[in-house]
Structure formats: structure tokens, C-alpha cells
Enzyme design. Structure first.
Site, PDB file in Angstrom:
ATOM      1  N   ALA A 124       5.052   6.306  -0.377  1.00  0.00           N
ATOM      2  CA  ALA A 124       4.875   7.124   0.874  1.00  0.00           C
ATOM      3  C   ALA A 124       5.411   8.300   1.009  1.00  0.00           C
ATOM      4  O   ALA A 124       5.792   8.835   1.900  1.00  0.00           O
ATOM      5  CB  ALA A 124       5.996   6.371   1.668  1.00  0.00           C
ATOM      6  N   ASN A 180      12.064   3.208  -2.619  1.00  0.00           N
ATOM      7  CA  ASN A 180      11.111   3.145  -3.688  1.00  0.00           C
ATOM      8  C   ASN A 180      10.825   4.435  -3.977  1.00  0.00           C
ATOM      9  O   ASN A 180      10.394   4.865  -5.164  1.00  0.00           O
ATOM     10  CB  ASN A 180       9.766   2.218  -3.342  1.00  0.00           C
ATOM     11  CG  ASN A 180      10.046   0.559  -3.573  1.00  0.00           C
ATOM     12  OD1 ASN A 180      10.563   0.387  -4.381  1.00  0.00           O
ATOM     13  ND2 ASN A 180      10.243   0.065  -2.342  1.00  0.00           N
ATOM     14  N   HIS A 210      10.402  11.567   4.672  1.00  0.00           N
ATOM     15  CA  HIS A 210      10.879  11.919   3.342  1.00  0.00           C
ATOM     16  C   HIS A 210      10.535  13.497   3.317  1.00  0.00           C
ATOM     17  O   HIS A 210       9.606  13.919   3.316  1.00  0.00           O
ATOM     18  CB  HIS A 210      10.060  11.070   2.447  1.00  0.00           C
ATOM     19  CG  HIS A 210      10.110   9.783   2.441  1.00  0.00           C
ATOM     20  ND1 HIS A 210      11.307   8.920   2.397  1.00  0.00           N
ATOM     21  CD2 HIS A 210       9.074   8.974   3.083  1.00  0.00           C
ATOM     22  CE1 HIS A 210      10.893   7.611   2.405  1.00  0.00           C
ATOM     23  NE2 HIS A 210       9.776   7.685   3.028  1.00  0.00           N
TER      24      HIS A 210
HETATM   25  N1  LIG Z   1       5.931   2.503  -3.332  1.00  0.00           N
HETATM   26  C1  LIG Z   1       6.328   2.772  -2.160  1.00  0.00           C
HETATM   27  O1  LIG Z   1       6.389   3.951  -1.823  1.00  0.00           O
HETATM   28  C2  LIG Z   1       6.567   1.501  -1.483  1.00  0.00           C
HETATM   29  C3  LIG Z   1       6.503   1.741  -0.110  1.00  0.00           C
HETATM   30  C4  LIG Z   1       6.548   0.612   0.594  1.00  0.00           C
HETATM   31  C5  LIG Z   1       6.688  -0.696   0.006  1.00  0.00           C
HETATM   32  N2  LIG Z   1       6.951  -0.894  -0.962  1.00  0.00           N
HETATM   33  C6  LIG Z   1       7.287  -2.108  -1.793  1.00  0.00           C
HETATM   34  O2  LIG Z   1       6.050  -2.653  -2.154  1.00  0.00           O
HETATM   35  C7  LIG Z   1       6.386  -4.107  -2.119  1.00  0.00           C
HETATM   36  C8  LIG Z   1       5.459  -4.906  -1.001  1.00  0.00           C
HETATM   37  O3  LIG Z   1       5.360  -4.336   0.337  1.00  0.00           O
HETATM   38  P1  LIG Z   1       4.772  -5.081   1.615  1.00  0.00           P
HETATM   39  O4  LIG Z   1       5.053  -4.322   2.575  1.00  0.00           O
HETATM   40  O5  LIG Z   1       3.457  -5.445   1.043  1.00  0.00           O
HETATM   41  O6  LIG Z   1       5.777  -6.449   1.567  1.00  0.00           O
HETATM   42  P2  LIG Z   1       5.567  -7.673   2.448  1.00  0.00           P
HETATM   43  O7  LIG Z   1       7.081  -8.077   2.565  1.00  0.00           O
HETATM   44  O8  LIG Z   1       4.765  -7.412   3.465  1.00  0.00           O
HETATM   45  O9  LIG Z   1       4.915  -8.758   1.303  1.00  0.00           O
HETATM   46  C9  LIG Z   1       5.481  -8.799   0.011  1.00  0.00           C
HETATM   47  C10 LIG Z   1       4.815 -10.411  -0.316  1.00  0.00           C
HETATM   48  O10 LIG Z   1       5.318 -10.576  -1.744  1.00  0.00           O
HETATM   49  C11 LIG Z   1       5.606 -11.973  -1.876  1.00  0.00           C
HETATM   50  N3  LIG Z   1       6.619 -12.200  -3.000  1.00  0.00           N
HETATM   51  C12 LIG Z   1       7.987 -11.715  -2.791  1.00  0.00           C
HETATM   52  N4  LIG Z   1       8.481 -11.852  -4.106  1.00  0.00           N
HETATM   53  C13 LIG Z   1       7.423 -12.492  -4.894  1.00  0.00           C
HETATM   54  C14 LIG Z   1       7.796 -13.195  -6.193  1.00  0.00           C
HETATM   55  N5  LIG Z   1       8.749 -13.080  -6.807  1.00  0.00           N
HETATM   56  N6  LIG Z   1       6.750 -14.043  -6.531  1.00  0.00           N
HETATM   57  C15 LIG Z   1       5.484 -14.082  -5.417  1.00  0.00           C
HETATM   58  N7  LIG Z   1       5.538 -13.669  -4.198  1.00  0.00           N
HETATM   59  C16 LIG Z   1       6.577 -12.697  -4.016  1.00  0.00           C
HETATM   60  C17 LIG Z   1       6.328 -12.383  -0.471  1.00  0.00           C
HETATM   61  O11 LIG Z   1       6.354 -13.795  -0.236  1.00  0.00           O
HETATM   62  C18 LIG Z   1       5.484 -11.631   0.645  1.00  0.00           C
HETATM   63  O12 LIG Z   1       4.308 -12.443   1.058  1.00  0.00           O
HETATM   64  C19 LIG Z   1       7.872  -4.289  -1.382  1.00  0.00           C
HETATM   65  O13 LIG Z   1       8.711  -4.690  -2.630  1.00  0.00           O
HETATM   66  C20 LIG Z   1       8.099  -2.795  -1.015  1.00  0.00           C
HETATM   67  O14 LIG Z   1       9.266  -2.717  -0.742  1.00  0.00           O
HETATM   68  C21 LIG Z   1       6.767   0.453  -1.839  1.00  0.00           C
END
Ligand SMILES: NC(=O)c1ccc[n+]([C@@H]2O[C@H](COP(=O)([O-])OP(=O)(O)OC[C@H]3O[C@@H](n4cnc5c(N)ncnc54)[C@H](O)[C@@H]3O)[C@@H](O)[C@H]2O)c1
Length: 259
Positions: A124, A180, A210
Site C-alpha cells: 500500500a 505491513n 502513508h
Molecule cells: N503488504 C501490504 O501492504 C499489505 C496490505 C494489506 C494487507 N496485507 C496483509 O495481507 C494479508 C491478506 O490480506 P487480506 O485483506 O486478503 O485478508 P483477509 O482477512 O481478507 O483474508 C485472509 C484469509 O487468509 C486466511 N488465513 C489466515 N491465516 C491462515 C492460515 N494460517 N492458514 C490458512 N488460511 C489462513 C483467512 O481465513 C482469510 O480467509 C493479511 O495478513 C494483511 O495484513 C498486506
């Protein structure tokens, strides 16, 4: 054509699957895995083909070239080394997990030995291209100010409040789902100890904002990213999902723009 598996069937994975479905990324989606059955059902509703569901991580990685983690920091801790050890490239979205230096070092060691890549999209934020170039000479300081609505940060405050100020390492531990970007910036640049972060809860905004400032021998730059939250998960900025798609697209495209 790169064969991709998705670890996590949530918001970001649905965006990626849609992009593959619509031919924006020329990859093949071979399997998905999620610990939550409801997430799997929603996932398959969104796309025109039914993607096979893996029952466990071994099945997920089996036929793929690259596993995209879009699940949680816990998933990175549990599965990242297994995925790399089985000879698959890995893309990480839950970058905060890599603040665990022992884990990240082990991942890099396995990747190097097996000639694999670990991809970390910009997510992001805007400005990693500048950091990548600037760090070839001395960088004096890297700062990031993250401003979000209190609800997104899981707090209840009525006016602008600084929730954390200090090294990114502490900020990532305090707000694992929300910063993140600070982890990515820290790991790409001068490290999480030397990257300074301010996390601000602001009830007057509905965007995730940000602001990054980098100073060094090269000069200095400042970027401001005002993110629209994803409709299905306001904690995740839309740009983060688009950045994951862009990273995959870059792997498949002939011409590559940017550093
Ligand atoms: N790098 C970045 O800039 C950035 C930005 C936004 C989100 N993220 C991260 O990316 C990840 C995904 O984001 P999202 O919006 O798709 O989240 P989300 O909550 O919509 O989806 C995550 C999915 O992963 C599944 N999950 C979680 N832990 C698990 C495990 N140990 N084994 C199997 N399945 C599992 C959950 O059940 C859920 O369906 C999050 O950790 C979030 O913090 C990173």
C-alpha cells in the site's frame, strides 16, 4: 505460463484470482488453501472457473511454481520455510511476519540454496523504487507516518491521536495487521530498527494514508499515498491488492518499467 497457488482465500487472493480470470495476469491458478471454509466458498463464487481446494499445505504447493501468501503473519510463520524447502518460489503479503529476523534469515538461506525467489510487493505504499536505488549509497533517515481511521486500527478515539512513535520493529509488533507497509519499507531500506514510524488514529479520515520521507547522500524524497480501503476488507488498502497483481504481472511481462 507460471503456475500459482494461493495461501489464503480472502480479499487480496480474490483480487488476484479475478485478475487471472480476466487475463490481466497470464498465469495459471492451480490451487487454493484456507483454514476457513466460508472463505473458500466465497472465493469460488467470485470467479468463472472452480479452482481446486487443497486440504493441506503439501497439496497446495505440489503443482505450483509460486505460492502467493495472502493470509496472515501466522501463516507465514507456519508455512514459509516449508514452501521454500519444497522448492517453490514465494510471494509474501503479511510482511510484518518477516520482522522475525531468525525466520527471515532462514527463508533467505533456503531460497538461496534452492535458487528460488522471495517476492515482497510494495503493497500500500509508493516509493520503494526510490529506496532500492537510494540505498546503494548512504541513507541518513527513513520515516513513515501511517494515518488511519480508528476503527481500522481497532481503537476508539474521538480526536487525532498518536498511537505509536518509534522504530518500525515495535510498530509492526503492536499493529500486526495495519503496518505491513512499515515492515516492507524497513526491510527494503535500512532495517526495522532504523526505520521510524508514527501510527496515527484520525477519526476525520476514511482513507489509509502513508507519508514516507527518505534522506541520504542521494538527496531526499517524500511520497504520500492516500489509499481507498478495499470494499470487502477496510483494513486492506485497494492499492495493496493491486500491487500484488502488478508484481505477478511483472513476472510475466516482456518489458519491465521501474527500478
Ligand atoms: N503488504 C501490504 O501492504 C499489505 C496490505 C494489506 C494487507 N496485507 C496483509 O495481507 C494479508 C491478506 O490480506 P487480506 O485483506 O486478503 O485478508 P483477509 O482477512 O481478507 O483474508 C485472509 C484469509 O487468509 C486466511 N488465513 C489466515 N491465516 C491462515 C492460515 N494460517 N492458514 C490458512 N488460511 C489462513 C483467512 O481465513 C482469510 O480467509 C493479511 O495478513 C494483511 O495484513 C498486506
Amino acid at each position: 505460463m507460471i503456475k500459482i497457488s494461493l495461501l489464503g482465500c480472502g480479499n487480496i487472493s480474490r483480487f488476484i484470482a479475478n485478475a487471472i480470470d480476466r487475463g490481466i495476469i497470464k498465469c495459471k491458478l492451480v490451487k487454493v488453501f484456507d483454514e476457513n471454509q466460508a472463505a473458500i466458498e466465497n472465493f469460488n463464487k467470485d470467479i468463472s472457473v472452480t479452482v481446486p481446494i487443497a486440504d493441506n499445505i503439501e497439496e497446495l504447493v505440489k503443482d505450483s511454481d509460486l505460492v502467493v501468501e495472502a493470509a496472515s503473519q501466522g501463516a507465514v510463520k507456519e508455512y514459509a520455510t516449508k514452501i521454500l524447502s519444497s522448492g517453490k518460489n514465494l510471494m509474501i503479503m503479511s510482511v510484518g511476519a518477516l520482522a522475525d529476523d531468525t525466520l527471515f534469515r532462514e527463508m533467505k538461506k533456503i531460497a538461496k540454496k534452492k535458487k528460488l525467489k522471495i517476492y515482497i510487493p510494495s503493497g500500500a505504499i509508493v516509493g520503494l523504487d526510490g529506496v532500492n536505488a537510494a540505498k546503494l549509497v548512504n541513507i541518513d533517515s527513513v520515516e513513515i507516518t501511517t494515518r488511519k481511521n480508528p476503527k481500522t486500527l481497532g481503537v476508539d478515539v474521538k480526536e487525532e491521536t498518536v498511537l505509536y512513535e518509534g522504530p518500525a520493529l515495535g510498530g509492526v509488533k503492536k499493529f500486526p495487521k495495519s503496518v505491513n507497509v512499515a515492515a516492507t519499507l524497513g526491510l527494503a531500506g535500512v532495517g526495522l530498527e532504523r526505520t521510524n514510524i508514527r501510527v496515527i488514529a484520525d477519526p476525520n479520515i476514511d482513507r489509509n494514508i502513508h507519508e514516507i520521507r527518505v534522506k541520504g547522500e542521494f538527496g531526499e524524497f517524500k511520497t504520500i499515498t492516500e489509499n481507498v480501503p478495499s470494499p470487502q476488507n477496510p483494513k486492506t488498502s485497494w492499492l495493496a491488492a493491486l500491487s500484488a497483481i502488478a508484481t505477478l504481472k511483472k513476472m510475466c511481462d516482456v518489458v519491465q518499467f521501474g527500478t
